[in-house]
Write a protein that holds these residues in place. Structure first.
Motif, PDB file in Angstrom:
ATOM      1  N   GLY A  53     -10.188   8.382   9.701  1.00  0.00           N
ATOM      2  CA  GLY A  53     -10.526   9.223  10.607  1.00  0.00           C
ATOM      3  C   GLY A  53      -9.235  10.253  10.124  1.00  0.00           C
ATOM      4  O   GLY A  53      -9.012  10.328   8.945  1.00  0.00           O
ATOM      5  N   ASP A  54      -8.550  11.438  11.287  1.00  0.00           N
ATOM      6  CA  ASP A  54      -7.971  11.924  10.780  1.00  0.00           C
ATOM      7  C   ASP A  54      -6.833  11.373   9.946  1.00  0.00           C
ATOM      8  O   ASP A  54      -5.903  12.103   9.139  1.00  0.00           O
ATOM      9  CB  ASP A  54      -7.553  12.017  12.140  1.00  0.00           C
ATOM     10  N   LEU A  55      -6.360  10.219  10.118  1.00  0.00           N
ATOM     11  CA  LEU A  55      -4.965   9.776   8.990  1.00  0.00           C
ATOM     12  C   LEU A  55      -5.806   9.312   8.091  1.00  0.00           C
ATOM     13  O   LEU A  55      -4.283   8.319   7.692  1.00  0.00           O
ATOM     14  CB  LEU A  55      -4.355   8.748  10.498  1.00  0.00           C
ATOM     15  N   GLY A  56      -6.324   9.133   7.787  1.00  0.00           N
ATOM     16  CA  GLY A  56      -6.540   9.103   6.286  1.00  0.00           C
ATOM     17  C   GLY A  56      -7.886   7.485   6.042  1.00  0.00           C
ATOM     18  O   GLY A  56      -7.694   6.758   7.646  1.00  0.00           O
ATOM     19  N   ASP A  57      -7.644   6.982   4.838  1.00  0.00           N
ATOM     20  CA  ASP A  57      -8.567   5.894   4.779  1.00  0.00           C
ATOM     21  C   ASP A  57      -8.177   5.142   4.362  1.00  0.00           C
ATOM     22  O   ASP A  57      -7.092   5.179   3.487  1.00  0.00           O
ATOM     23  CB  ASP A  57      -9.959   6.257   4.503  1.00  0.00           C
ATOM     24  N   ALA A  58      -8.791   3.310   4.888  1.00  0.00           N
ATOM     25  CA  ALA A  58      -7.827   2.381   3.808  1.00  0.00           C
ATOM     26  C   ALA A  58      -8.435   0.920   4.380  1.00  0.00           C
ATOM     27  O   ALA A  58      -9.687   1.243   5.462  1.00  0.00           O
ATOM     28  CB  ALA A  58      -6.155   2.278   4.470  1.00  0.00           C
ATOM     29  N   ALA A  59      -8.479   0.330   3.345  1.00  0.00           N
ATOM     30  CA  ALA A  59      -8.608  -1.035   3.912  1.00  0.00           C
ATOM     31  C   ALA A  59      -8.084  -2.223   4.321  1.00  0.00           C
ATOM     32  O   ALA A  59      -7.321  -1.986   2.984  1.00  0.00           O
ATOM     33  CB  ALA A  59      -9.908  -1.618   2.799  1.00  0.00           C
ATOM     34  N   PHE A  79       1.046  -7.679   8.210  1.00  0.00           N
ATOM     35  CA  PHE A  79      -0.898  -6.331   8.400  1.00  0.00           C
ATOM     36  C   PHE A  79      -0.546  -5.747   7.197  1.00  0.00           C
ATOM     37  O   PHE A  79      -1.122  -5.833   6.425  1.00  0.00           O
ATOM     38  CB  PHE A  79      -0.403  -5.713   9.641  1.00  0.00           C
ATOM     39  N   THR A  80       0.820  -4.805   7.262  1.00  0.00           N
ATOM     40  CA  THR A  80       0.633  -3.852   5.639  1.00  0.00           C
ATOM     41  C   THR A  80       0.534  -4.054   4.620  1.00  0.00           C
ATOM     42  O   THR A  80      -0.378  -4.329   3.296  1.00  0.00           O
ATOM     43  CB  THR A  80       1.770  -3.037   6.085  1.00  0.00           C
ATOM     44  N   GLY A  81       1.038  -6.042   4.620  1.00  0.00           N
ATOM     45  CA  GLY A  81       0.903  -6.573   2.992  1.00  0.00           C
ATOM     46  C   GLY A  81      -0.555  -6.495   3.209  1.00  0.00           C
ATOM     47  O   GLY A  81      -0.475  -7.237   1.858  1.00  0.00           O
ATOM     48  N   LYS A  82      -1.037  -6.840   3.633  1.00  0.00           N
ATOM     49  CA  LYS A  82      -2.249  -6.677   3.643  1.00  0.00           C
ATOM     50  C   LYS A  82      -3.629  -5.680   3.034  1.00  0.00           C
ATOM     51  O   LYS A  82      -4.984  -5.639   2.999  1.00  0.00           O
ATOM     52  CB  LYS A  82      -3.460  -7.901   4.964  1.00  0.00           C
ATOM     53  N   LEU A  83      -2.938  -4.378   2.831  1.00  0.00           N
ATOM     54  CA  LEU A  83      -3.444  -3.398   2.645  1.00  0.00           C
ATOM     55  C   LEU A  83      -4.059  -3.444   1.415  1.00  0.00           C
ATOM     56  O   LEU A  83      -3.662  -3.596   0.202  1.00  0.00           O
ATOM     57  CB  LEU A  83      -2.653  -2.420   2.062  1.00  0.00           C
ATOM     58  N   SER A  84      -5.223  -3.196   1.211  1.00  0.00           N
ATOM     59  CA  SER A  84      -5.894  -3.204  -0.246  1.00  0.00           C
ATOM     60  C   SER A  84      -6.495  -2.362  -1.078  1.00  0.00           C
ATOM     61  O   SER A  84      -6.983  -2.284  -2.344  1.00  0.00           O
ATOM     62  CB  SER A  84      -7.718  -4.043  -0.206  1.00  0.00           C
ATOM     63  N   ALA A  85      -6.646  -1.262  -0.051  1.00  0.00           N
ATOM     64  CA  ALA A  85      -7.281  -0.452  -0.652  1.00  0.00           C
ATOM     65  C   ALA A  85      -6.988   0.785   0.328  1.00  0.00           C
ATOM     66  O   ALA A  85      -6.997   1.129   1.640  1.00  0.00           O
ATOM     67  CB  ALA A  85      -8.683  -0.356  -1.239  1.00  0.00           C
ATOM     68  N   TYR A  86      -6.198   2.168  -0.182  1.00  0.00           N
ATOM     69  CA  TYR A  86      -5.842   3.322   0.672  1.00  0.00           C
ATOM     70  C   TYR A  86      -5.937   4.669  -0.921  1.00  0.00           C
ATOM     71  O   TYR A  86      -6.532   3.955  -1.218  1.00  0.00           O
ATOM     72  CB  TYR A  86      -4.107   3.344   1.022  1.00  0.00           C
ATOM     73  N   GLU A  87      -6.018   5.403   0.528  1.00  0.00           N
ATOM     74  CA  GLU A  87      -6.175   7.603  -0.510  1.00  0.00           C
ATOM     75  C   GLU A  87      -4.922   8.119  -0.674  1.00  0.00           C
ATOM     76  O   GLU A  87      -4.855   9.302  -1.231  1.00  0.00           O
ATOM     77  CB  GLU A  87      -7.437   8.186   0.446  1.00  0.00           C
ATOM     78  N   ARG A  88      -4.265   7.459   0.423  1.00  0.00           N
ATOM     79  CA  ARG A  88      -2.330   7.924   0.073  1.00  0.00           C
ATOM     80  C   ARG A  88      -1.648   7.476  -0.278  1.00  0.00           C
ATOM     81  O   ARG A  88      -1.733   5.817  -1.471  1.00  0.00           O
ATOM     82  CB  ARG A  88      -2.017   8.293   1.844  1.00  0.00           C
ATOM     83  N   ARG A  89      -0.989   7.785  -0.891  1.00  0.00           N
ATOM     84  CA  ARG A  89       0.734   7.052  -1.353  1.00  0.00           C
ATOM     85  C   ARG A  89       1.451   5.563  -0.799  1.00  0.00           C
ATOM     86  O   ARG A  89       0.618   5.829   0.323  1.00  0.00           O
ATOM     87  CB  ARG A  89       1.695   7.687  -2.338  1.00  0.00           C
ATOM     88  N   ARG A  90       1.114   4.629  -1.339  1.00  0.00           N
ATOM     89  CA  ARG A  90       1.478   3.786  -0.696  1.00  0.00           C
ATOM     90  C   ARG A  90       2.693   3.381  -0.704  1.00  0.00           C
ATOM     91  O   ARG A  90       3.353   3.352   0.552  1.00  0.00           O
ATOM     92  CB  ARG A  90       1.807   2.443  -1.939  1.00  0.00           C
ATOM     93  N   TRP A  91       4.072   4.573  -1.100  1.00  0.00           N
ATOM     94  CA  TRP A  91       4.805   4.881   0.314  1.00  0.00           C
ATOM     95  C   TRP A  91       5.473   6.257   0.283  1.00  0.00           C
ATOM     96  O   TRP A  91       5.059   6.824  -1.240  1.00  0.00           O
ATOM     97  CB  TRP A  91       6.094   3.549  -0.872  1.00  0.00           C
ATOM     98  N   ASP A  92       6.100   6.520   0.519  1.00  0.00           N
ATOM     99  CA  ASP A  92       7.141   7.798   1.219  1.00  0.00           C
ATOM    100  C   ASP A  92       7.957   7.765   0.196  1.00  0.00           C
ATOM    101  O   ASP A  92       8.891   6.362   0.225  1.00  0.00           O
ATOM    102  CB  ASP A  92       7.049   8.685   2.235  1.00  0.00           C
ATOM    103  N   PHE A  93       9.273   8.948  -0.493  1.00  0.00           N
ATOM    104  CA  PHE A  93      10.217   8.926  -0.775  1.00  0.00           C
ATOM    105  C   PHE A  93      11.248   9.226   0.285  1.00  0.00           C
ATOM    106  O   PHE A  93      10.598   9.889   0.206  1.00  0.00           O
ATOM    107  CB  PHE A  93      10.313   9.386  -1.842  1.00  0.00           C
TER     108      PHE A  93
END
Length: 199
Positions: A53-59, A79-93
């Motif tokens: 959706g609008d906020l990007g894709d993740a699995a 829940f975030t610890g279960k993130l296995s794939a995503y299109e954006r950076r894992r962390w903002d700085f």
């Protein structure tokens, strides 16, 4: 704070627009009627949660079946610890956060309460780390800068473990990842509310 803003501003008028399937495989369209603003689609399949959706894709790969009954009890960190794939950076700085955390670490390790109390070498290290935080806007670039400083440092207590701690400073979870979780929690709440009304 971010969770509250997402819930009350981004998703304030969001409802389950469409739900298809049943436990084991479900597709949920989550959004505000009449608009595509912050539209999120969730697919729950076996132990996987897919978000688009609008906020990007993740699995997300869960250790249990992906059902709202299970997911509603997950906190954001789990829940975030279960993130296995995503299109954006894992962390903002976040430079401000990095500066606060660097100061806290250095003052603790040097057992001082103000930078004026630091030795010349410790103060130089402190300034180098702050400079790196100010001049890199991506987490991975900052991490590389910290380890470069460590490799060239003469400060005996600033070892690999200390550099590793400092390299994590400034990490902030992107709002999109927080929003995926908040949306799932709100969908679960709406489903629960519907059950109670029909009971």
């Amino acid at each position: 704070m971010q969770k509250k803003e997402i819930r009350e501003r981004w998703f304030d008028n969001h409802v389950i627009k469409r739900i298809e399937g049943e436990n084991g495989f479900q597709r949920i369209s989550w959004g505000e009627k009449g608009t595509r603003m912050y539209q999120v689609d969730y697919i729950l399949s076996d132990n996987m949660v897919f978000v688009t959706g609008d906020l990007g894709d993740a699995a997300y790969s869960l250790t249990c079946q992906a059902t709202f009954e299970n997911i509603k009890d997950f906190d954001l960190s789990y829940f975030t610890g279960k993130l296995s794939a995503y299109e954006r950076r894992r962390w903002d700085f976040d430079y401000t956060l990095a500066q606060e955390q660097i100061e806290e670490y250095i003052f603790d390790w040097c057992d001082v309460s103000h930078f004026d109390q630091l030795s010349e070498d410790d103060n130089e290290l402190y300034e180098e780390l702050l400079y790196a935080a100010r001049n890199w806007d991506l987490q991975d670039h900052f991490e590389k800068a910290v380890f470069s400083i460590w490799e060239n440092s003469n400060v005996s207590w600033f070892d690999g473990e200390a550099a590793s701690c400092i390299s994590d400073c400034g990490k902030r979870l992107p709002r999109s990842f927080i929003a995926y979780w908040v949306g799932l929690q709100m969908v679960a709440e709406q489903l629960e509310s519907k059950k109670e009304k029909t009971a």
